[in-house]
Design a protein around this motif. Structure first.
Motif, PDB file in Angstrom:
ATOM      1  N   GLU A  46      39.908  -7.962  75.437  1.00 28.94           N
ATOM      2  CA  GLU A  46      41.360  -7.839  75.285  1.00 28.94           C
ATOM      3  C   GLU A  46      41.836  -6.724  76.207  1.00 28.94           C
ATOM      4  O   GLU A  46      41.298  -5.608  76.155  1.00 28.94           O
ATOM      5  CB  GLU A  46      41.707  -7.490  73.832  1.00 28.94           C
ATOM      6  N   PHE A  47      42.832  -7.035  77.038  1.00 29.40           N
ATOM      7  CA  PHE A  47      43.353  -6.018  77.952  1.00 29.40           C
ATOM      8  C   PHE A  47      44.609  -5.378  77.376  1.00 29.40           C
ATOM      9  O   PHE A  47      45.522  -6.072  76.935  1.00 29.40           O
ATOM     10  CB  PHE A  47      43.664  -6.619  79.330  1.00 29.40           C
ATOM     11  N   ILE A  48      44.635  -4.060  77.381  1.00 31.26           N
ATOM     12  CA  ILE A  48      45.817  -3.320  76.921  1.00 31.26           C
ATOM     13  C   ILE A  48      46.276  -2.435  78.075  1.00 31.26           C
ATOM     14  O   ILE A  48      45.521  -1.554  78.516  1.00 31.26           O
ATOM     15  CB  ILE A  48      45.468  -2.436  75.700  1.00 31.26           C
ATOM     16  N   GLU A  49      47.487  -2.661  78.545  1.00 29.97           N
ATOM     17  CA  GLU A  49      47.995  -1.810  79.626  1.00 29.97           C
ATOM     18  C   GLU A  49      48.587  -0.561  78.995  1.00 29.97           C
ATOM     19  O   GLU A  49      49.484  -0.657  78.149  1.00 29.97           O
ATOM     20  CB  GLU A  49      49.059  -2.560  80.441  1.00 29.97           C
ATOM     21  N   GLY A  50      48.081   0.609  79.344  1.00 24.70           N
ATOM     22  CA  GLY A  50      48.600   1.826  78.734  1.00 24.70           C
ATOM     23  C   GLY A  50      47.858   3.051  79.225  1.00 24.70           C
ATOM     24  O   GLY A  50      46.864   2.965  79.937  1.00 24.70           O
ATOM     25  N   ASP A  51      48.375   4.204  78.772  1.00 29.25           N
ATOM     26  CA  ASP A  51      47.950   5.504  79.281  1.00 29.25           C
ATOM     27  C   ASP A  51      47.045   6.195  78.257  1.00 29.25           C
ATOM     28  O   ASP A  51      47.411   6.281  77.077  1.00 29.25           O
ATOM     29  CB  ASP A  51      49.228   6.335  79.500  1.00 29.25           C
ATOM     30  N   ILE A  52      45.902   6.714  78.695  1.00 32.78           N
ATOM     31  CA  ILE A  52      45.024   7.419  77.748  1.00 32.78           C
ATOM     32  C   ILE A  52      45.656   8.719  77.246  1.00 32.78           C
ATOM     33  O   ILE A  52      45.176   9.303  76.285  1.00 32.78           O
ATOM     34  CB  ILE A  52      43.612   7.721  78.334  1.00 32.78           C
ATOM     35  N   CYS A  53      46.737   9.149  77.901  1.00 32.76           N
ATOM     36  CA  CYS A  53      47.399  10.379  77.436  1.00 32.76           C
ATOM     37  C   CYS A  53      48.334  10.111  76.265  1.00 32.76           C
ATOM     38  O   CYS A  53      48.895  11.051  75.685  1.00 32.76           O
ATOM     39  CB  CYS A  53      48.193  11.015  78.581  1.00 32.76           C
ATOM     40  N   ASP A  54      48.545   8.851  75.921  1.00 31.78           N
ATOM     41  CA  ASP A  54      49.502   8.498  74.867  1.00 31.78           C
ATOM     42  C   ASP A  54      48.748   8.210  73.551  1.00 31.78           C
ATOM     43  O   ASP A  54      48.070   7.184  73.428  1.00 31.78           O
ATOM     44  CB  ASP A  54      50.303   7.270  75.314  1.00 31.78           C
TER      45      ASP A  54
ATOM     46  N   ASP B 192      47.781  16.364  94.992  1.00 32.57           N
ATOM     47  CA  ASP B 192      48.466  16.245  93.698  1.00 32.57           C
ATOM     48  C   ASP B 192      47.544  16.617  92.532  1.00 32.57           C
ATOM     49  O   ASP B 192      47.223  15.771  91.692  1.00 32.57           O
ATOM     50  CB  ASP B 192      48.939  14.787  93.477  1.00 32.57           C
ATOM     51  N   PRO B 193      47.152  17.869  92.429  1.00 30.28           N
ATOM     52  CA  PRO B 193      46.177  18.234  91.390  1.00 30.28           C
ATOM     53  C   PRO B 193      46.688  18.029  89.963  1.00 30.28           C
ATOM     54  O   PRO B 193      45.895  17.764  89.056  1.00 30.28           O
ATOM     55  CB  PRO B 193      45.888  19.716  91.668  1.00 30.28           C
ATOM     56  N   ALA B 194      48.016  18.122  89.753  1.00 35.96           N
ATOM     57  CA  ALA B 194      48.536  18.050  88.375  1.00 35.96           C
ATOM     58  C   ALA B 194      48.195  16.713  87.720  1.00 35.96           C
ATOM     59  O   ALA B 194      47.871  16.659  86.530  1.00 35.96           O
ATOM     60  CB  ALA B 194      50.045  18.283  88.377  1.00 35.96           C
ATOM     61  N   GLU B 195      48.253  15.636  88.502  1.00 29.28           N
ATOM     62  CA  GLU B 195      47.895  14.306  87.974  1.00 29.28           C
ATOM     63  C   GLU B 195      46.463  14.304  87.453  1.00 29.28           C
ATOM     64  O   GLU B 195      46.122  13.618  86.487  1.00 29.28           O
ATOM     65  CB  GLU B 195      47.956  13.264  89.097  1.00 29.28           C
ATOM     66  N   PHE B 196      45.605  15.049  88.124  1.00 29.97           N
ATOM     67  CA  PHE B 196      44.182  15.078  87.759  1.00 29.97           C
ATOM     68  C   PHE B 196      43.978  15.813  86.442  1.00 29.97           C
ATOM     69  O   PHE B 196      43.166  15.408  85.609  1.00 29.97           O
ATOM     70  CB  PHE B 196      43.348  15.720  88.889  1.00 29.97           C
ATOM     71  N   ILE B 197      44.735  16.892  86.272  1.00 29.55           N
ATOM     72  CA  ILE B 197      44.612  17.647  85.025  1.00 29.55           C
ATOM     73  C   ILE B 197      45.167  16.808  83.879  1.00 29.55           C
ATOM     74  O   ILE B 197      44.588  16.728  82.790  1.00 29.55           O
ATOM     75  CB  ILE B 197      45.360  19.004  85.125  1.00 29.55           C
ATOM     76  N   GLN B 198      46.292  16.147  84.136  1.00 32.26           N
ATOM     77  CA  GLN B 198      46.929  15.359  83.083  1.00 32.26           C
ATOM     78  C   GLN B 198      45.980  14.252  82.587  1.00 32.26           C
ATOM     79  O   GLN B 198      45.650  14.185  81.417  1.00 32.26           O
ATOM     80  CB  GLN B 198      48.247  14.764  83.628  1.00 32.26           C
ATOM     81  N   THR B 199      45.544  13.392  83.490  1.00 34.66           N
ATOM     82  CA  THR B 199      44.708  12.255  83.049  1.00 34.66           C
ATOM     83  C   THR B 199      43.303  12.706  82.660  1.00 34.66           C
ATOM     84  O   THR B 199      42.795  12.357  81.598  1.00 34.66           O
ATOM     85  CB  THR B 199      44.642  11.182  84.148  1.00 34.66           C
ATOM     86  N   ASN B 200      42.682  13.498  83.522  1.00 33.75           N
ATOM     87  CA  ASN B 200      41.251  13.765  83.321  1.00 33.75           C
ATOM     88  C   ASN B 200      40.995  14.746  82.172  1.00 33.75           C
ATOM     89  O   ASN B 200      39.980  14.630  81.481  1.00 33.75           O
ATOM     90  CB  ASN B 200      40.621  14.297  84.619  1.00 33.75           C
ATOM     91  N   VAL B 201      41.921  15.689  81.969  1.00 37.47           N
ATOM     92  CA  VAL B 201      41.711  16.673  80.900  1.00 37.47           C
ATOM     93  C   VAL B 201      42.518  16.291  79.658  1.00 37.47           C
ATOM     94  O   VAL B 201      41.954  16.053  78.589  1.00 37.47           O
ATOM     95  CB  VAL B 201      42.069  18.101  81.390  1.00 37.47           C
ATOM     96  N   GLN B 202      43.838  16.185  79.816  1.00 31.44           N
ATOM     97  CA  GLN B 202      44.681  15.855  78.658  1.00 31.44           C
ATOM     98  C   GLN B 202      44.308  14.477  78.088  1.00 31.44           C
ATOM     99  O   GLN B 202      44.224  14.298  76.878  1.00 31.44           O
ATOM    100  CB  GLN B 202      46.169  15.903  79.085  1.00 31.44           C
ATOM    101  N   GLY B 203      44.095  13.519  78.976  1.00 25.97           N
ATOM    102  CA  GLY B 203      43.739  12.165  78.521  1.00 25.97           C
ATOM    103  C   GLY B 203      42.428  12.169  77.735  1.00 25.97           C
ATOM    104  O   GLY B 203      42.305  11.510  76.699  1.00 25.97           O
ATOM    105  N   THR B 204      41.455  12.923  78.203  1.00 20.13           N
ATOM    106  CA  THR B 204      40.174  13.007  77.490  1.00 20.13           C
ATOM    107  C   THR B 204      40.377  13.644  76.115  1.00 20.13           C
ATOM    108  O   THR B 204      39.786  13.219  75.119  1.00 20.13           O
ATOM    109  CB  THR B 204      39.153  13.816  78.331  1.00 20.13           C
ATOM    110  N   LEU B 205      41.270  14.623  76.058  1.00 18.07           N
ATOM    111  CA  LEU B 205      41.562  15.273  74.769  1.00 18.07           C
ATOM    112  C   LEU B 205      42.129  14.264  73.763  1.00 18.07           C
ATOM    113  O   LEU B 205      41.716  14.224  72.595  1.00 18.07           O
ATOM    114  CB  LEU B 205      42.562  16.413  75.001  1.00 18.07           C
ATOM    115  N   VAL B 206      43.054  13.434  74.220  1.00 16.68           N
ATOM    116  CA  VAL B 206      43.654  12.424  73.325  1.00 16.68           C
ATOM    117  C   VAL B 206      42.570  11.463  72.822  1.00 16.68           C
ATOM    118  O   VAL B 206      42.515  11.128  71.623  1.00 16.68           O
ATOM    119  CB  VAL B 206      44.791  11.668  74.057  1.00 16.68           C
ATOM    120  N   LEU B 207      41.685  11.055  73.698  1.00 18.24           N
ATOM    121  CA  LEU B 207      40.601  10.144  73.296  1.00 18.24           C
ATOM    122  C   LEU B 207      39.639  10.822  72.314  1.00 18.24           C
ATOM    123  O   LEU B 207      39.177  10.203  71.346  1.00 18.24           O
ATOM    124  CB  LEU B 207      39.833   9.661  74.532  1.00 18.24           C
TER     125      LEU B 207
END
Ligand code: NAD
Ligand code: TYD
Length: 347
Positions: free
Chosen positions: A58-66, A95-110
């Motif tokens: 099943e494919f879900i389009e979405g952001d790991i930060c959400d 664009d380092p901020a994108e990396f912090i957002q997805t790679n760090v914040q996103g991992t935190l949400v998961l």
């Protein structure tokens, strides 16, 4: 052993994540796979075509930060394998901020989602780059981390968070650190597919600096089997390197690809080096071998297959090289046209 049959695979529309979904399906290792992907520039809907008809996916389009999206996506899963990330070192310099957002914040949400579901195994897919440059010998899992660019710093940060959740909240975490990976479906900004696709179009291949930087190359199928071995047989809280014995300088790789596409060596163009360019990465994968993993694809055979795949799948990569890719290409390459001091133009 962890008998995970229902998995949340984040970043499953990307290069290695989609390879992992195909690996699971091919080997009947899962009954249910939720693929969560934001479809950023590197997540390709066409890649999903390679498994979209399979009823197990099943494919879900979405952001790991959400958190709401993640909580929905993880429902019914007994493991999370986190591939989703911003992944290109050169882009992390812009664009380092994108990396912090997805790679760090996103991992935190998961990790928070895993924490709320006792018994969920969490695999954080990380990289050999967290060790920094290793001039001699081979990195082992107990070595100190010395990330030297914003991408690797963000991946190291994600690892630290994962370990902290294991220690403080008892989350069942396993971390894998993979080598440079190659194979089908890799976005053509990365070195090997960039070379292949440029050479098909008889364009120059930009080699940073003297081209004598060294990487270990692992085929995507072997990287995926390594991640799966760590998921199922890895001990909780442990880290596993996923490397290979195929060590090459960048120039050696370029020359091999040139000969496979029958292109002349004067297409090699030395350009200004990447700032903070790590000279060498090299992993010892003894620990992962100790729990049953073994790479199967030698580089010489794997690179020939990969060139063949790009030759036969122009429909996949040609549209990607239009539009925003061209913008990125100009941004990254236009100002570094002058050859690296002391470098010679190959003839
Ligand atoms: P990729 O860039 O091809 O794919 C990344 C995927 O993540 C894309 O499909 C993208 O749409 C998705 N994504 C990005 N941000 C997201 C977000 N906020 N929410 C949901 N999805 C998002 O990358 P890859 O090469 O397949 O790398 C996968 C993982 O493996 C990464 O974590 C990377 O750090 C790691 N890794 C890669 C290599 C390599 O050589 N490619 C080596 C070692 C480790
Ligand atoms: P890359 O695929 O970006 O992976 P990583 O930075 O994670 O190792 O690059 C692989 C090697 O190739 C690295 O030493 C940088 C070099 N390289 C070039 O010489 N020219 C290029 O245009 C690119 C993209 C990479």
């Amino acid at each position: 052993m962890v008998n995970a049959r229902a998995l949340l695979v984040t970043g499953g529309a990307g290069f290695i994540g989609s390879g992992y979904v195909r690996y699971l399906l091919r080997n009947a290792l899962a009954d249910r796979i939720h693929v969560l992907d934001k479809l950023t520039y590197s997540g390709n809907p066409t890649t999903l075509d390679s498994f979209s008809d399979d009823p197990r996916v099943e494919f879900i389009e979405g952001d790991i930060c959400d958190p709401a999206t993640v909580n929905h996506a993880v429902d019914g899963c007994d493991a999370i394998v986190n591939f989703a990330a911003e992944t290109h070192v050169d882009r992390s310099l812009f664009d380092p901020a994108e990396f912090i957002q997805t790679n760090v914040q996103g991992t935190l949400v998961l990790l928070d989602a895993a924490r709320e579901r006792t018994g969920t195994r969490f695999v954080q897919v990380s990289t050999d780059e967290v060790y920094g440059a290793v001039l001699d010998g081979y990195s082992r899992e107990s070595d100190p981390l010395y990330p030297r660019n914003p991408y690797s710093a963000s991946k190291a940060g994600a690892e630290m968070l994962a370990i902290s959740y294991a220690e403080t909240h008892g989350v069942d975490v396993v971390i894998t650190r993979g080598s440079n990976t190659y194979g089908p479906f890799q976005y053509p900004e990365k070195f090997i597919p960039l070379m292949i696709t440029n050479l098909f179009e008889r364009k120059a291949v930009p080699v940073y600096g003297d081209g004598l930087q060294v990487r270990h190359w692992v085929h995507v199928d072997d990287h995926c089997s390594g991640i799966d071995t760590a998921l199922r047989f890895g001990a909780s809280g442990e880290i596993y390197n996923v490397g290979s014995d195929d060590e090459r300088t960048n120039l050696e790789v370029v020359k091999q690809v040139l000969s496979l596409v029958d292109a002349p060596e004067d297409l090699i163009t030395h350009v200004a080096d990447r700032p903070g360019h790590d000279r060498r990465y090299a992993l010892s994968s003894e620990k992962l071998r100790g729990i049953g993993w073994e790479p199967k694809r030698a580089f010489d055979e794997g690179i020939a297959d990969t060139v063949r795949w790009y030759r036969e799948n122009r429909d996949w990569w040609e549209p990607i090289r239009d539009g925003s890719f061209q913008e990125y290409y100009r941004r990254n390459y236009d100002n570094r046209e002058q050859a690296h001091p002391g470098a010679r133009r190959e003839a």
